[in-house]
Write a protein that holds these residues in place. Structure first.
Motif: not given
Length: 623
Positions: A266-287
């Motif tokens: 449960a802990l690593i799944n919650a962490t995964r969701e958080t970093f999914n949001r972070i990285n998706r926003r981060y990778y939006l920067a270039h396009p």
């Protein structure tokens, strides 16, 4: 809470001053690289003019229609150059001139690339140096923090700040330094050049830029909050793993693997969701920045076309293409800057967590003018009160004396406050009321280093390091100084091990005193670890000794060997003993019975037995 800007500039103020020379050289070579790139691009204009067949007269007509002043001067210089170019074409042909222009482009690009490499060359020691300094500051702070800090902070969280958060600072803020030392210079020089070429076109671009900056800024602001949450979740994972490893025997013994597995999942799944949001926003920067840049290019093509096709043209087609080349060269640095801004937002969350440790206050205040430690009479507790938390007092009105050369034992039920009393002597904590004195001097008037220098501590759980036996025994002494009694440090360590009943098992090991004992001494038994910690205390030879239940976790044979070692260690020393097994302190000069934070009885073994109180009940229970 500091603003992002103050945090950003604090990086320069706090970390970069030792690297001023490298920073200056990096900035210089970045500037040189940018100027050389302008010369490289400049070769494009004559090439285009040759291909377009533009004559010097046509050039002069367009150039002189520009605004007077600097632009008119530049236009006159360029007109003369194009006249010279036309002469060379007439004499040697267009292909000959194109060949030399190509050679010029290659040479200038070579110089530009060399300058760019040198800029990065001097940037490398800044990045690695700042990270080294940050790690050193954090480690030094952890060593200096009082023990009370670690009763509140989770060990896994502290480790996470030293690893994950420092790593995030390296991956985001430090990597952004490369960009911050290069791209702003490049953008500024290019913008000045664009103004010189066409101030109308450049003003048009600057009017549109705030729109792009607005969208990029909104995306960046959402990253910091998510990054903070992600780092906190990483700390939870480390804490959970640390607890699992420490309690693995209990986990297996109670068949609790599935319970912990579910919690960890449960802990690593919650962490995964958080970093999914972070990285998706981060990778939006270039396009996003690429889309906005393309939109700007399209608008510039439209507005530039109007300027070229108007009756009073201020720019010709070849110069406009040169303008577009320079403007397009700004797009990549701008993208990098926007990506660096996102990285800095992420890194600021980690830097705030690191600063929470660096800025943590210490309630163990060092005296401005410390007194020298002279121990000739006694240690005294005078009406001492102590509380870990303001609303819950742990010790209440503790008063007793430990005369020099005497042994005082503290006994009582677990959680009664015995270990807390001993922690006050080396100033791991300070009393909330009352005082602890050495020879009638409050120990708060001594430097903690000097105070602890006259003390040796042997704990219930011996603290050993993943190093050799020799280095563990000599851990508490300065081996750069001569060993006592004319011995070598190897001989002194062996002598201490013999007194501690440790030499026999050490000598039986294949590498003897050079044996690596593993993490926390995992390759040794409990009795062997305890005897090594006693040997360490013997080698230090302190006048004051604190023993915190040093034999409580041992079997009978190990206890006998350790008790013999302790008796050697306690000989002619002032000793404060926390005892679990009462048989080990029968001969103490004074026994204090601690119950719920108070001393309820005191006396010798025989006196307390005759009294028939708490101590008698403890003895009867053990028998």
């Amino acid at each position: 809470m500091k603003s992002h800007t103050s945090y950003f500039f604090s990086i320069f103020h706090r970390f970069l001053p030792p690297y001023r020379e490298q920073m200056g050289l990096s900035i210089f070579f970045n500037l040189l690289s940018t100027v050389l790139s302008l010369f490289s691009f400049a070769a494009i204009i004559p090439v285009l003019r040759i291909l377009f067949g533009l004559t010097a007269a046509e050039v002069q007509r367009v150039e002189l229609s520009a605004v007077s002043g600097l632009q008119e001067t530049i236009a006159a210089v360029r007109t003369n150059m194009y006249c010279l170019l036309n002469e060379q074409i007439a004499m040697h042909g267009a292909s000959y001139v194109l060949l030399w222009l190509g050679a010029f482009l290659i040479v200038m690009t070579g110089f530009k690339c060399g300058a760019s490499w040198l800029a990065n060359y001097f940037m490398v020691p800044i990045r690695t140096g700042v990270l080294r300094d940050l790690r050193q500051m954090l480690y030094n702070k952890i060593l200096s923090l009082p023990m009370g800090y670690f009763t509140e902070a989770r060990r896994g969280d502290v480790i996470s700040r030293m690893t994950n958060d420092v790593g995030e600072v390296e991956a985001s803020i430090m990597s952004a330094l490369d960009i911050l030392f290069k791209d702003p210079i490049m953008i500024l020089v290019y913008l000045i050049t664009l103004f010189v070429i066409s101030w109308q076109l450049t003003l048009f671009v600057l009017v549109l830029m705030p729109v792009a900056i607005f969208f990029i800024g909104r995306l960046g602001r959402s990253l910091k909050k998510a990054s903070t949450k992600g780092q906190e979740q990483n700390a939870e994972i480390l804490s959970f793993i640390d607890e699992t490893l420490l309690g693995l025997r209990v986990v297996k013994g109670f068949n609790a693997q599935s319970k912990l597995r579910n919690r960890f999942t449960a802990l690593i799944n919650a962490t995964r969701e958080t970093f999914n949001r972070i990285n998706r926003r981060y990778y939006l920067a270039h396009p996003l920045s690429e889309f906005l840049g393309t939109a700007l290019i399209a608008l510039i093509l439209w507005f530039g076309g109007l300027l070229i096709l108007s009756d009073h043209a201020t720019i010709d087609a070849s110069t406009f293409i040169y303008y577009l080349v320079i403007f397009y060269s700004i797009i990549n640095p701008s993208k990098d800057l926007s990506r660096a801004a996102y990285g800095i937002r992420k890194g600021m969350a980690s830097l705030e967590r690191i600063d929470a440790v660096l800025d943590a206050p210490s309630n163990i205040i060092e005296p401005e003018k410390p007194l020298p430690v002279h121990f000739e009479k006694a240690i005294r507790f005078e009406h001492v009160h102590f509380a870990y938390q303001p609303d819950r007092e742990v010790l209440t009105d503790i008063s007793f004396e430990v005369p020099k050369g005497k042994t005082i034992a503290l006994v009582g039920q677990s959680g009664g406050g015995k270990t807390t009393i001993t922690d006050l002597v080396p100033r791991f904590y300070d009393p909330t009321a009352g005082r602890v004195t050495v020879d009638d001097v409050d120990i708060r008037h001594f430097a903690t280093r000097d105070l602890r220098g006259v003390m040796g501590i042997v704990c219930q759980e011996p603290v050993l390091f993943n190093d050799t036996i020799f280095n563990n025994i000599t851990f508490g002494v300065d081996t750069t100084q001569p060993a006592p009694n004319g011995l070598t440090w190897r001989e002194a360590a062996e002598q201490a091990a013999r007194i501690a009943n440790a030499h026999e098992f050490i000598d039986a090991m294949p590498e003897g005193y050079d044996t690596i004992i593993g993490d926390r001494g995992s390759r040794l038994s409990g009795g062997q670890r305890q005897r090594l910690s006693i040997a360490r205390a013997i080698l230090k030879n302190p006048p004051i000794l604190i023993l915190d239940e040093a034999t409580s976790a041992l079997d009978s044979e190990s206890e006998r060997l350790v008790q013999e070692a302790l008796e050697h260690l306690m000989s002619d020393r002032t000793t404060l003993v926390v005892a679990h097994r009462l048989s080990t302190i029968k001969h103490a000069d004074l026994i204090c019975v601690v119950h719920e934070g108070r001393i309820v009885e005191r006396g010798t073994h025989d006196e307390l037995l005759a009294f028939g109180g708490y101590y008698t009940k403890l003895v009867e229970m053990q028998q």
